[in-house]
Design an enzyme around this catalytic site. Structure first.
Site, PDB file in Angstrom:
ATOM      1  N   CYS A 154      -4.600  10.278   1.095  1.00 50.40           N
ATOM      2  CA  CYS A 154      -5.444   9.065   1.063  1.00 50.40           C
ATOM      3  C   CYS A 154      -5.464   8.401   2.426  1.00 50.40           C
ATOM      4  O   CYS A 154      -5.377   7.156   2.532  1.00 50.40           O
ATOM      5  CB  CYS A 154      -4.965   8.076   0.002  1.00 50.40           C
TER       6      CYS A 154
ATOM      7  N   HIS B  21      -3.601   3.667   4.588  1.00 44.52           N
ATOM      8  CA  HIS B  21      -3.961   4.311   3.323  1.00 44.52           C
ATOM      9  C   HIS B  21      -5.371   3.826   2.961  1.00 44.52           C
ATOM     10  O   HIS B  21      -5.755   2.706   3.323  1.00 44.52           O
ATOM     11  CB  HIS B  21      -2.945   3.856   2.269  1.00 44.52           C
TER      12      HIS B  21
ATOM     13  N   GLN C 226       4.787   1.021   1.231  1.00 46.65           N
ATOM     14  CA  GLN C 226       5.810   1.998   1.624  1.00 46.65           C
ATOM     15  C   GLN C 226       7.043   1.349   2.244  1.00 46.65           C
ATOM     16  O   GLN C 226       7.986   2.057   2.604  1.00 46.65           O
ATOM     17  CB  GLN C 226       5.229   3.032   2.598  1.00 46.65           C
TER      18      GLN C 226
ATOM     19  N   ASP D 136       0.153  -4.393   4.069  1.00 47.15           N
ATOM     20  CA  ASP D 136       0.332  -3.430   2.990  1.00 47.15           C
ATOM     21  C   ASP D 136       1.796  -2.989   3.023  1.00 47.15           C
ATOM     22  O   ASP D 136       2.207  -2.244   3.909  1.00 47.15           O
ATOM     23  CB  ASP D 136      -0.616  -2.249   3.239  1.00 47.15           C
TER      24      ASP D 136
ATOM     25  N   LYS E   8       6.364   2.404  -6.881  1.00 46.67           N
ATOM     26  CA  LYS E   8       7.031   3.092  -5.764  1.00 46.67           C
ATOM     27  C   LYS E   8       8.414   2.485  -5.525  1.00 46.67           C
ATOM     28  O   LYS E   8       9.171   2.940  -4.684  1.00 46.67           O
ATOM     29  CB  LYS E   8       6.198   2.965  -4.485  1.00 46.67           C
TER      30      LYS E   8
HETATM   31  C1  LIG Z   1       0.692   2.744   2.388  1.00 46.55           C
HETATM   32  C2  LIG Z   1       0.103   2.699   1.009  1.00 46.55           C
HETATM   33  N1  LIG Z   1      -0.719   1.704   0.676  1.00 46.55           N
HETATM   34  C3  LIG Z   1      -1.267   1.609  -0.536  1.00 46.55           C
HETATM   35  C4  LIG Z   1      -1.015   2.554  -1.506  1.00 46.55           C
HETATM   36  C5  LIG Z   1      -1.671   2.401  -2.838  1.00 46.55           C
HETATM   37  O1  LIG Z   1      -0.742   2.039  -3.798  1.00 46.55           O
HETATM   38  P1  LIG Z   1      -1.155   1.969  -5.330  1.00 46.55           P
HETATM   39  O2  LIG Z   1      -1.796   3.284  -5.676  1.00 46.55           O
HETATM   40  O3  LIG Z   1       0.155   1.773  -6.027  1.00 46.55           O
HETATM   41  O4  LIG Z   1      -2.075   0.826  -5.493  1.00 46.55           O
HETATM   42  C6  LIG Z   1      -0.176   3.618  -1.214  1.00 46.55           C
HETATM   43  C7  LIG Z   1       0.073   4.654  -2.225  1.00 46.55           C
HETATM   44  O5  LIG Z   1       0.390   5.766  -1.928  1.00 46.55           O
HETATM   45  C8  LIG Z   1       0.394   3.694   0.079  1.00 46.55           C
HETATM   46  O6  LIG Z   1       1.205   4.691   0.415  1.00 46.55           O
END
Ligand SMILES: Cc1ncc(COP(=O)(O)O)c(C=O)c1O
Length: 413
Positions: free
Chosen positions: A366, A121, A201, A198, A224
């Site tokens: 993203c 992402h 998900q 990260d 999430k």
């Molecule tokens: C794999 C992953 N990393 C990071 C994020 C970013 O999360 P946040 O917008 O809650 O900071 C997302 C959000 O869709 C994501 O899917």
């Protein structure tokens, strides 16, 4: 798992959309919230709201205690060795920015290498790009194979450059690929790299064991994970958090400020400048209670059923027309189903599904480097969660059939 019973805990699911039942299939973007989470946040503001860490009066002490209890709850979820290893932040994005910025200030030098992957992402790419742009750090990307799995041989080749950091998503928000984080961490540590994970998900779907993952930093987002927006956490190894310079500066993170010098608090306060999202932290801990109440095993079995159903029905009803990206077997994937439908643009698909009450996401998710790697500009993504049923997936496929007909490529039958 009794989906009908679970659904009753989520008031928003009773809200119709365009006069039809709401079929919410965008939980990878944000999950819906159960009543217990909403009540925890409201309850905090109704009965315990005061600023934390700074009051000597009973209400502020109560708020501080509740906030620290939430930290201990998140630490338990992550299997952290101590609550101080948990920093409350806005979410994964802020957590990775903190790690990248602090490492940039404290450890990385121009010419150092950082390894990430093409399936990240943007929140696990852009903060590292900042280091590339402003500090002369090299950013290297591990490729994927044609089934959307990380190329471990590619990782190995990049590790030969002796990177200082390897940063990887636990689960891809597009492919659903579950990465072998422990193995990646072992290989990265063997060349002296720090490992950042990260877990945005993965945290909604499985308990995260930072000891087992073997990483140095792990980030996730509350919203999430059935919690509210604006709260998330970073777990970091205690010695690293102690060593690294702070990220944001301001109130409550300093020990002493003078005109010519400053000194900082111990962790976690060192990384929590300003007024934190106390109500959010308390509600996040209620969300983790809710998920644990459901049972991780129950949740995993339910989600496996949803994935298997979706993969099978897509094949049966849209042979050769609908392509699902990522590993082909349900057992190898989690959380999301990103797809393309022949002849239809993802944004048209999402708009037409919306008319039928079905919420899916369309776009680059993203993850533009991944879109480039896949040779697409956009995909449609359905992301079911614990409150979704196979019947709802069927409604999505009914709606998709209407889309396919509209675009003149209906089923051959
Ligand atoms: C794999 C992953 N990393 C990071 C994020 C970013 O999360 P946040 O917008 O809650 O900071 C997302 C959000 O869709 C994501 O899917």
């Amino acid at each position: 798992m009794d989906v009908a019973r679970v659904r009753k805990d989520f008031p928003i699911l009773a809200r119709p959309q365009h006069g039809k039942p709401l079929v919410y299939l965008d939980s990878a973007a944000t999950s819906q919230k159960p009543s217990s989470v909403l009540a925890a946040e409201t309850g905090y503001y109704e009965s315990a709201n005061a600023n934390v860490r700074r009051g000597v009066y009973a209400l502020s002490v109560a708020a501080t205690d509740a906030y620290e209890a939430a930290r201990a709850r998140v630490a338990r979820f992550l299997h952290a060795s101590a609550p101080e290893e948990v920093i409350f932040l806005r979410g994964t994005t802020e957590a990775i920015n903190l790690v990248a910025t602090s490492l940039g200030r404290g450890r990385l030098k121009p010419g150092d290498h950082v390894v990430t992957t093409v399936m990240e992402h943007h929140s696990n790419i852009v903060p590292w790009h900042f280091l590339r742009t402003y500090q002369g750090v090299h950013l290297d990307f591990v490729d994927i194979d044609d089934e959307g799995r990380l190329r471990m041989d590619g990782l190995e080749a990049l590790l030969a450059k002796r990177p200082k950091v390897v940063t990887v998503t636990h689960v891809s928000n597009v492919l659903g690929t579950v990465n072998p984080v422990r193995e990646i961490a072992e290989r990265a540590h063997a060349v002296g790299a720090l490992v950042v994970v990260d877990a945005a998900q993965s945290a909604p779907h499985r308990p995260i064991d930072v000891q087992q993952l073997g990483a140095d930093f792990v980030a996730f987002s509350g919203h999430k994970t059935l919690g509210p927006m604006g709260i998330g956490a970073l777990w970091g190894r205690h010695d690293l958090l102690d060593e690294l310079p702070p990220y944001l500066g301001g109130g409550e993170m300093i020990r002493d400020v003078h005109q010519d010098r400053i000194s900082y608090c111990e962790v976690p306060a060192k990384f929590e400048a300003g007024t934190p999202n106390v109500g959010g932290a308390i509600a996040l801990s209620a969300a983790l209670d809710y998920l644990e109440g459901i049972g991780w095993g129950e949740l995993a079995a339910h989600e496996r059923r949803l994935q298997e159903h979706a993969l099978r029905v897509a094949e049966e009803r849209f042979p050769g027309q609908l392509r699902i990206y990522g590993p082909p077997r349900a057992a190898d994937r989690e959380a999301v189903l990103a797809f393309s439908l022949q002849g239809a643009h993802p944004h048209d698909i999402a708009s037409l599904l919306d008319e039928d009450g079905v919420c899916v996401r369309a776009g680059h998710h993203c993850a533009q480097p991944l879109m480039e790697r896949l040779g697409v500009t956009a995909l449609t993504r359905a992301s079911p969660y614990l409150y979704n049923s196979t019947e709802e997936l069927d409604l999505m496929f009914d709606s998709l059939e209407r889309v396919a007909r509209l675009f003149g490529r209906g089923r051959a039958s």
